[in-house]
Motif scaffolding. Structure first.
Motif, PDB file in Angstrom:
ATOM      1  N   ASN A 156      -3.733   8.513 -11.055  1.00  0.00           N
ATOM      2  CA  ASN A 156      -4.262   7.679 -11.642  1.00  0.00           C
ATOM      3  C   ASN A 156      -5.228   6.466 -10.699  1.00  0.00           C
ATOM      4  O   ASN A 156      -4.498   5.963  -9.346  1.00  0.00           O
ATOM      5  CB  ASN A 156      -3.453   6.683 -12.271  1.00  0.00           C
ATOM      6  CG  ASN A 156      -2.566   7.513 -13.347  1.00  0.00           C
ATOM      7  OD1 ASN A 156      -3.253   8.455 -14.097  1.00  0.00           O
ATOM      8  ND2 ASN A 156      -1.201   7.986 -13.013  1.00  0.00           N
ATOM      9  N   VAL A 157      -6.480   6.221 -11.040  1.00  0.00           N
ATOM     10  CA  VAL A 157      -7.103   5.290 -10.479  1.00  0.00           C
ATOM     11  C   VAL A 157      -7.057   3.830 -11.106  1.00  0.00           C
ATOM     12  O   VAL A 157      -7.599   3.854 -12.033  1.00  0.00           O
ATOM     13  CB  VAL A 157      -8.492   5.629 -10.205  1.00  0.00           C
ATOM     14  CG1 VAL A 157      -9.498   4.899  -9.436  1.00  0.00           C
ATOM     15  CG2 VAL A 157      -8.627   7.186  -9.529  1.00  0.00           C
ATOM     16  N   SER A 158      -6.999   2.610 -10.213  1.00  0.00           N
ATOM     17  CA  SER A 158      -7.269   1.316 -10.635  1.00  0.00           C
ATOM     18  C   SER A 158      -8.398   0.761  -9.709  1.00  0.00           C
ATOM     19  O   SER A 158      -8.517   1.036  -8.615  1.00  0.00           O
ATOM     20  CB  SER A 158      -5.799   0.475 -10.697  1.00  0.00           C
ATOM     21  OG  SER A 158      -5.207   0.491  -9.301  1.00  0.00           O
ATOM     22  N   VAL A 182      -5.891   3.916  -0.860  1.00  0.00           N
ATOM     23  CA  VAL A 182      -7.016   2.865  -1.013  1.00  0.00           C
ATOM     24  C   VAL A 182      -8.473   3.223  -0.390  1.00  0.00           C
ATOM     25  O   VAL A 182      -8.530   3.869   0.522  1.00  0.00           O
ATOM     26  CB  VAL A 182      -6.424   1.564  -0.322  1.00  0.00           C
ATOM     27  CG1 VAL A 182      -7.594   0.375  -0.510  1.00  0.00           C
ATOM     28  CG2 VAL A 182      -5.418   1.004  -0.682  1.00  0.00           C
ATOM     29  N   TYR A 194       0.826  -1.389  -0.085  1.00  0.00           N
ATOM     30  CA  TYR A 194       0.085  -0.070  -0.100  1.00  0.00           C
ATOM     31  C   TYR A 194       0.924   1.283   0.053  1.00  0.00           C
ATOM     32  O   TYR A 194       0.336   2.236   0.141  1.00  0.00           O
ATOM     33  CB  TYR A 194      -0.985   0.080   1.250  1.00  0.00           C
ATOM     34  CG  TYR A 194      -1.890  -1.281   0.966  1.00  0.00           C
ATOM     35  CD1 TYR A 194      -2.953  -1.156   0.125  1.00  0.00           C
ATOM     36  CD2 TYR A 194      -1.862  -2.285   1.885  1.00  0.00           C
ATOM     37  CE1 TYR A 194      -3.857  -2.203   0.069  1.00  0.00           C
ATOM     38  CE2 TYR A 194      -2.715  -3.316   1.806  1.00  0.00           C
ATOM     39  CZ  TYR A 194      -3.638  -3.301   0.770  1.00  0.00           C
ATOM     40  OH  TYR A 194      -4.449  -4.318   0.710  1.00  0.00           O
ATOM     41  N   THR A 248     -10.895   0.629  -4.859  1.00  0.00           N
ATOM     42  CA  THR A 248      -9.888   1.384  -5.669  1.00  0.00           C
ATOM     43  C   THR A 248      -8.785   1.801  -5.070  1.00  0.00           C
ATOM     44  O   THR A 248      -8.420   1.973  -3.841  1.00  0.00           O
ATOM     45  CB  THR A 248     -10.791   2.861  -6.155  1.00  0.00           C
ATOM     46  OG1 THR A 248     -10.890   3.712  -4.846  1.00  0.00           O
ATOM     47  CG2 THR A 248     -11.972   2.700  -6.650  1.00  0.00           C
ATOM     48  N   GLN A 249      -7.785   1.968  -6.003  1.00  0.00           N
ATOM     49  CA  GLN A 249      -6.324   2.408  -5.520  1.00  0.00           C
ATOM     50  C   GLN A 249      -5.870   3.719  -6.493  1.00  0.00           C
ATOM     51  O   GLN A 249      -6.101   3.774  -7.718  1.00  0.00           O
ATOM     52  CB  GLN A 249      -5.407   1.317  -5.648  1.00  0.00           C
ATOM     53  CG  GLN A 249      -5.559   0.113  -5.048  1.00  0.00           C
ATOM     54  CD  GLN A 249      -4.501  -1.008  -5.116  1.00  0.00           C
ATOM     55  OE1 GLN A 249      -3.964  -0.946  -5.916  1.00  0.00           O
ATOM     56  NE2 GLN A 249      -4.506  -1.769  -4.062  1.00  0.00           N
ATOM     57  N   THR A 250      -5.609   4.566  -5.587  1.00  0.00           N
ATOM     58  CA  THR A 250      -5.072   6.146  -6.452  1.00  0.00           C
ATOM     59  C   THR A 250      -3.831   6.179  -6.185  1.00  0.00           C
ATOM     60  O   THR A 250      -3.213   6.266  -5.062  1.00  0.00           O
ATOM     61  CB  THR A 250      -6.100   7.136  -5.957  1.00  0.00           C
ATOM     62  OG1 THR A 250      -7.324   6.884  -6.087  1.00  0.00           O
ATOM     63  CG2 THR A 250      -5.654   8.504  -6.925  1.00  0.00           C
ATOM     64  N   ASP A 251      -2.732   6.279  -7.217  1.00  0.00           N
ATOM     65  CA  ASP A 251      -1.455   6.627  -7.088  1.00  0.00           C
ATOM     66  C   ASP A 251      -1.101   8.088  -6.975  1.00  0.00           C
ATOM     67  O   ASP A 251      -2.226   8.932  -6.828  1.00  0.00           O
ATOM     68  CB  ASP A 251      -0.582   6.010  -8.240  1.00  0.00           C
ATOM     69  CG  ASP A 251      -0.823   6.691  -9.513  1.00  0.00           C
ATOM     70  OD1 ASP A 251      -1.454   7.886  -9.628  1.00  0.00           O
ATOM     71  OD2 ASP A 251      -0.404   5.982 -10.727  1.00  0.00           O
ATOM     72  N   ARG A 252      -0.118   8.553  -6.977  1.00  0.00           N
ATOM     73  CA  ARG A 252       0.513   9.968  -6.444  1.00  0.00           C
ATOM     74  C   ARG A 252      -0.014  10.641  -7.545  1.00  0.00           C
ATOM     75  O   ARG A 252      -0.088  11.944  -7.429  1.00  0.00           O
ATOM     76  CB  ARG A 252       1.904  10.033  -6.083  1.00  0.00           C
ATOM     77  CG  ARG A 252       2.308   9.332  -4.940  1.00  0.00           C
ATOM     78  CD  ARG A 252       3.433   9.972  -4.254  1.00  0.00           C
ATOM     79  NE  ARG A 252       3.859   9.466  -2.911  1.00  0.00           N
ATOM     80  CZ  ARG A 252       3.598   9.652  -1.922  1.00  0.00           C
ATOM     81  NH1 ARG A 252       2.636  10.825  -1.890  1.00  0.00           N
ATOM     82  NH2 ARG A 252       3.875   9.145  -0.936  1.00  0.00           N
ATOM     83  N   ASP A 259       2.528   4.354  -1.377  1.00  0.00           N
ATOM     84  CA  ASP A 259       2.437   5.351  -2.536  1.00  0.00           C
ATOM     85  C   ASP A 259       1.064   5.119  -3.029  1.00  0.00           C
ATOM     86  O   ASP A 259       0.971   5.558  -4.333  1.00  0.00           O
ATOM     87  CB  ASP A 259       3.430   5.264  -3.648  1.00  0.00           C
ATOM     88  CG  ASP A 259       4.812   5.649  -2.866  1.00  0.00           C
ATOM     89  OD1 ASP A 259       4.683   6.531  -2.087  1.00  0.00           O
ATOM     90  OD2 ASP A 259       5.978   5.109  -3.469  1.00  0.00           O
ATOM     91  N   ILE A 260      -0.083   4.604  -2.622  1.00  0.00           N
ATOM     92  CA  ILE A 260      -1.232   4.535  -2.974  1.00  0.00           C
ATOM     93  C   ILE A 260      -2.156   4.981  -1.939  1.00  0.00           C
ATOM     94  O   ILE A 260      -1.964   4.602  -0.908  1.00  0.00           O
ATOM     95  CB  ILE A 260      -1.661   3.264  -3.687  1.00  0.00           C
ATOM     96  CG1 ILE A 260      -1.725   2.106  -2.575  1.00  0.00           C
ATOM     97  CG2 ILE A 260      -0.901   2.856  -4.979  1.00  0.00           C
ATOM     98  CD1 ILE A 260      -2.083   0.583  -3.278  1.00  0.00           C
TER      99      ILE A 260
END
Length: 153
Positions: free
Chosen positions: A114-116, A79, A74, A107-111, A76-77
């Motif tokens: 960007n959402v995955s 959640v 987890y 969902t996971q959002t990076d710095r 750098d994201i």
């Protein structure tokens, strides 16, 4: 896993429905904030989680250890757990027990923003009221799979 569609035999009041929604909002904000001990505290001392892969965690201490081991993934994201379509029933044998089934999306959002989306799941919980407070006694997580189409007539 496709879940059977049925009717609620022991439907809860609107107040109880709202209480359960609030419980989950607080529980998931703790896990999303990586507040491991706070999240584990939303389970009974002997609470149990059965993950979609079959691994089982029993008791708060085992849950905390498992979550601590997963922390590096987890980094750098951000959640977020999203719950919906809650079905809540009372247990006719115990007024302090609720059976809850719901869908979850993570969902996971990076710095960079960007959402995955992670796979979706159906979750079955047993919530109990202990000293006026809702806690999770058990959670079984089922990874969603496509339903079989009905047989041709």
């Amino acid at each position: 896993m496709p879940q059977p569609v049925g009717i609620l035999r022991h439907q809860v009041t609107g107040d109880v429905y709202a209480e359960v929604q609030t419980f989950y909002a607080q529980q998931m904000r703790r896990v999303d904030a990586l507040d491991i001990e706070g999240f584990a505290d939303t389970f009974t001392e002997d609470g149990e989680v059965v993950h979609a892969g079959g691994q089982r965690q029993s008791g708060r201490a085992e849950m905390v250890a498992g979550m601590r081991a997963a922390l590096p993934r987890y980094r750098d994201i951000a959640v977020r757990h999203w719950f919906g379509h809650l079905l809540i029933e009372t247990d006719p044998a115990d007024a302090d027990t609720l059976r809850v089934s719901y869908y979850t999306l993570v969902t996971q959002t990076d710095r960079e923003g960007n959402v995955s989306f992670q796979p979706t799941f159906t979750v079955d919980d047993v919530l109990v009221r202990v000293d006026g407070r809702l806690l999770t006694r058990s959670r079984v997580i089922h990874r969603d799979t496509p339903a079989e189409p009905p047989a041709a007539s």
